[in-house]
Design an enzyme around this catalytic site. Structure first.
Site, PDB file in Angstrom:
ATOM      1  N   SER A   1      43.936  34.464  46.718  1.00 61.32           N
ATOM      2  CA  SER A   1      43.341  34.359  48.060  1.00 61.32           C
ATOM      3  C   SER A   1      42.075  35.205  48.137  1.00 61.32           C
ATOM      4  CB  SER A   1      44.328  34.844  49.121  1.00 61.32           C
ATOM      5  OG  SER A   1      45.427  33.960  49.165  1.00 61.32           O
TER       6      SER A   1
ATOM      7  N   GLU B   1      39.617  39.785  50.617  1.00 63.06           N
ATOM      8  CA  GLU B   1      40.706  40.437  49.883  1.00 63.06           C
ATOM      9  C   GLU B   1      40.220  40.810  48.485  1.00 63.06           C
ATOM     10  OE1 GLU B   1      44.561  38.623  50.435  1.00 63.06           O
ATOM     11  OE2 GLU B   1      45.135  39.100  48.382  1.00 63.06           O
TER      12      GLU B   1
ATOM     13  N   ARG C   1      47.470  44.498  52.405  1.00 61.07           N
ATOM     14  CA  ARG C   1      46.495  44.377  51.312  1.00 61.07           C
ATOM     15  C   ARG C   1      45.471  45.515  51.297  1.00 61.07           C
ATOM     16  NH1 ARG C   1      50.006  41.519  50.902  1.00 61.07           N
ATOM     17  NH2 ARG C   1      50.049  39.270  50.671  1.00 61.07           N
TER      18      ARG C   1
HETATM   19  C1  LIG Z   1      46.658  32.623  41.058  1.00 65.44           C
HETATM   20  C2  LIG Z   1      46.668  33.942  41.798  1.00 65.44           C
HETATM   21  C3  LIG Z   1      47.618  34.178  42.782  1.00 65.44           C
HETATM   22  C4  LIG Z   1      47.639  35.387  43.460  1.00 65.44           C
HETATM   23  N1  LIG Z   1      48.597  35.606  44.414  1.00 65.44           N
HETATM   24  C5  LIG Z   1      48.646  36.777  45.062  1.00 65.44           C
HETATM   25  C6  LIG Z   1      49.667  37.036  46.045  1.00 65.44           C
HETATM   26  O1  LIG Z   1      50.523  36.223  46.315  1.00 65.44           O
HETATM   27  N2  LIG Z   1      49.663  38.231  46.661  1.00 65.44           N
HETATM   28  C7  LIG Z   1      48.737  39.201  46.394  1.00 65.44           C
HETATM   29  O2  LIG Z   1      48.798  40.289  46.971  1.00 65.44           O
HETATM   30  N3  LIG Z   1      47.763  38.988  45.471  1.00 65.44           N
HETATM   31  C8  LIG Z   1      47.699  37.813  44.809  1.00 65.44           C
HETATM   32  N4  LIG Z   1      46.715  37.599  43.874  1.00 65.44           N
HETATM   33  C9  LIG Z   1      45.674  38.619  43.657  1.00 65.44           C
HETATM   34  C10 LIG Z   1      45.980  39.611  42.510  1.00 65.44           C
HETATM   35  O3  LIG Z   1      46.770  39.012  41.493  1.00 65.44           O
HETATM   36  C11 LIG Z   1      46.685  40.855  43.015  1.00 65.44           C
HETATM   37  O4  LIG Z   1      45.915  41.509  43.973  1.00 65.44           O
HETATM   38  C12 LIG Z   1      46.996  41.824  41.862  1.00 65.44           C
HETATM   39  O5  LIG Z   1      47.847  42.833  42.326  1.00 65.44           O
HETATM   40  C13 LIG Z   1      45.745  42.454  41.255  1.00 65.44           C
HETATM   41  O6  LIG Z   1      46.126  43.154  40.092  1.00 65.44           O
HETATM   42  P1  LIG Z   1      45.102  43.320  38.872  1.00 65.44           P
HETATM   43  O7  LIG Z   1      45.761  44.151  37.853  1.00 65.44           O
HETATM   44  O8  LIG Z   1      44.607  41.997  38.427  1.00 65.44           O
HETATM   45  O9  LIG Z   1      43.936  44.122  39.608  1.00 65.44           O
HETATM   46  P2  LIG Z   1      42.376  44.037  39.279  1.00 65.44           P
HETATM   47  O10 LIG Z   1      41.840  42.741  39.779  1.00 65.44           O
HETATM   48  O11 LIG Z   1      42.141  44.387  37.873  1.00 65.44           O
HETATM   49  O12 LIG Z   1      41.828  45.190  40.218  1.00 65.44           O
HETATM   50  C14 LIG Z   1      41.862  45.020  41.620  1.00 65.44           C
HETATM   51  C15 LIG Z   1      41.457  46.346  42.289  1.00 65.44           C
HETATM   52  O13 LIG Z   1      42.446  47.315  42.005  1.00 65.44           O
HETATM   53  C16 LIG Z   1      41.845  48.447  41.393  1.00 65.44           C
HETATM   54  N5  LIG Z   1      42.777  48.980  40.387  1.00 65.44           N
HETATM   55  C17 LIG Z   1      43.317  48.321  39.323  1.00 65.44           C
HETATM   56  N6  LIG Z   1      44.105  49.152  38.617  1.00 65.44           N
HETATM   57  C18 LIG Z   1      44.058  50.359  39.254  1.00 65.44           C
HETATM   58  C19 LIG Z   1      44.678  51.614  38.997  1.00 65.44           C
HETATM   59  N7  LIG Z   1      45.487  51.822  37.963  1.00 65.44           N
HETATM   60  N8  LIG Z   1      44.425  52.622  39.857  1.00 65.44           N
HETATM   61  C20 LIG Z   1      43.602  52.455  40.915  1.00 65.44           C
HETATM   62  N9  LIG Z   1      42.973  51.283  41.198  1.00 65.44           N
HETATM   63  C21 LIG Z   1      43.215  50.247  40.370  1.00 65.44           C
HETATM   64  C22 LIG Z   1      40.581  47.929  40.733  1.00 65.44           C
HETATM   65  O14 LIG Z   1      39.631  48.963  40.580  1.00 65.44           O
HETATM   66  C23 LIG Z   1      40.141  46.889  41.753  1.00 65.44           C
HETATM   67  O15 LIG Z   1      39.443  47.486  42.812  1.00 65.44           O
HETATM   68  C24 LIG Z   1      46.674  36.383  43.175  1.00 65.44           C
HETATM   69  C25 LIG Z   1      45.713  36.149  42.176  1.00 65.44           C
HETATM   70  C26 LIG Z   1      45.713  34.938  41.477  1.00 65.44           C
HETATM   71  C27 LIG Z   1      44.687  34.720  40.408  1.00 65.44           C
END
Ligand SMILES: Cc1cc2nc3c(=O)[nH]c(=O)nc-3n(C[C@H](O)[C@H](O)[C@H](O)COP(=O)(O)OP(=O)(O)OC[C@H]3O[C@@H](n4cnc5c(N)ncnc54)[C@H](O)[C@@H]3O)c2cc1C
Length: 306
Positions: A226, A296, A177
């Site tokens: 998480s 996380e 992560r």
């Molecule tokens: C119900 C639920 C279940 C989940 N299960 C998991 C799981 O099983 N495993 C897991 O790993 N995560 C899980 N997550 C967390 C999350 O979905 C992941 O971490 C996901 O990959 C985040 O993507 P996002 O586009 O929403 O990122 P965001 O929340 O929009 O951004 C997260 C971070 O990434 C950065 N970021 C976003 N886009 C870019 C880019 N293009 N370049 C550089 N930095 C960037 C942002 O600046 C921020 O710091 C879960 C979340 C929820 C709500």
């Protein structure tokens, strides 16, 4: 390991994306809480993103957001510019040798489904991770023993001058992560290596993963997955639950009954409520178990980002 790929002949006279001011980030985060962004931009495509970045002053604070599913924006908001990738940077191409190139706004569950439908295996684990490819790259998202960067052949990045680079995993420090790479560079696309598979088997796997998730996670209420990373050899949820913290609330934010490492917004939570509850959980686990949980979820805004 990097190569400059494009800097020339881009018209700079016109922006084609969507520009908003004082945009509530509660609309763009899965916790549905938090303050506003001073400027919010959804680029029409990568070329438009280049034009937009070049129009910004050199010291403008920049924030990137995908689907905001791992992000808490403090109630004080973001005094800078947010680049939102999720609507438009969504090209997905199937290449030779079982590779795909996807732009970062493609939703991870879509990537899982579309590759499965093409008989390509390896990304099924993304089906229940409700973010974008960009967020999955930034955080090395993972589930069920698989992680995003296990599939990365190369990434394309952009800097604040609007220059695109090709990079390989060797340019990054990648762990659970956590991903660290060149400063002030953000992901715009990635090429991923998959394996030949059976479409029906992959789609069946996805169905099973999703059923398991809805049985164990509070998928009906706003949350960010998480909150804490699992410490080595243990589970954050187990540590939180054994402290008796399930259903503990601060304002409208509560530790989920269904999964102790999830914090849900019961409808009225402010970002302040959520952050205070995160701190309470971390402090209690430290006191009771002597373990310092590492967050996380990313917390930004209100004058300090971490
Ligand atoms: C119900 C639920 C279940 C989940 N299960 C998991 C799981 O099983 N495993 C897991 O790993 N995560 C899980 N997550 C967390 C999350 O979905 C992941 O971490 C996901 O990959 C985040 O993507 P996002 O586009 O929403 O990122 P965001 O929340 O929009 O951004 C997260 C971070 O990434 C950065 N970021 C976003 N886009 C870019 C880019 N293009 N370049 C550089 N930095 C960037 C942002 O600046 C921020 O710091 C879960 C979340 C929820 C709500």
């Amino acid at each position: 390991m990097s190569a400059l790929v494009m800097t020339t002949a881009i018209p700079t006279n016109e922006l084609r994306g969507t520009l908003r001011q004082d945009e509530p980030m509660a609309r763009h985060t899965s916790w549905r809480a938090g303050g506003s962004a001073k400027v919010f931009y959804q680029p029409a495509d990568i070329k438009d993103l280049i034009v937009f970045l070049r129009s910004l002053s050199a010291n403008e604070p920049l924030y990137w957001v995908g689907l905001g599913s791992n992000l808490l924006v403090r109630d004080g908001g973001l005094n800078g510019t947010v680049i939102a990738t999720s609507n438009n940077l969504n090209r997905l191409e199937f290449l030779d040798n079982h590779q795909v190139r996807a732009e970062v706004g493609v939703a991870s569950p879509k990537l899982a489904r579309e590759t499965a439908k093409q008989g390509l295996s390896g990304l099924e684990f993304l089906c229940g991770i409700p973010g974008t490819l960009g967020g999955a790259l930034a955080l090395n998202a993972g589930a069920l023993g698989s992680e995003m960067w296990q599939r990365v052949v190369s990434v394309e990045t952009i800097n604040r001058q609007g220059q695109l680079q090709h990079r390989t995993p060797a340019d990054y420090q990648i762990s659970y992560r956590h991903v660290e790479g060149p400063a002030e560079e953000w992901f715009v696309a990635a090429t991923l290596q998959l394996e030949p598979g059976e479409s029906s088997a992959s789609l069946e796997l996805i169905k099973g993963y999703l059923a398991r998730r809805s049985a164990t996670q509070p998928t009906q209420l706003p949350n960010a997955g998480s909150v804490f990373r699992n410490p080595p050899g243990d589970y954050a949820a187990r540590l939180i639950e054994t402290c008796g913290l399930k259903n503990t609330c601060v304002g409208g934010a509560c530790v989920s009954e269904k999964h102790a490492n999830f914090i849900i917004n019961t409808g009225t939570a402010t970002a302040g409520d959520i952050e205070a509850l995160i701190e309470r959980v971390a402090n209690t686990v430290k006191r009771e178990h002597g373990i310092a949980l590492v967050r996380e979820v990313h917390i930004v805004g209100g004058g300090r980002d971490d």
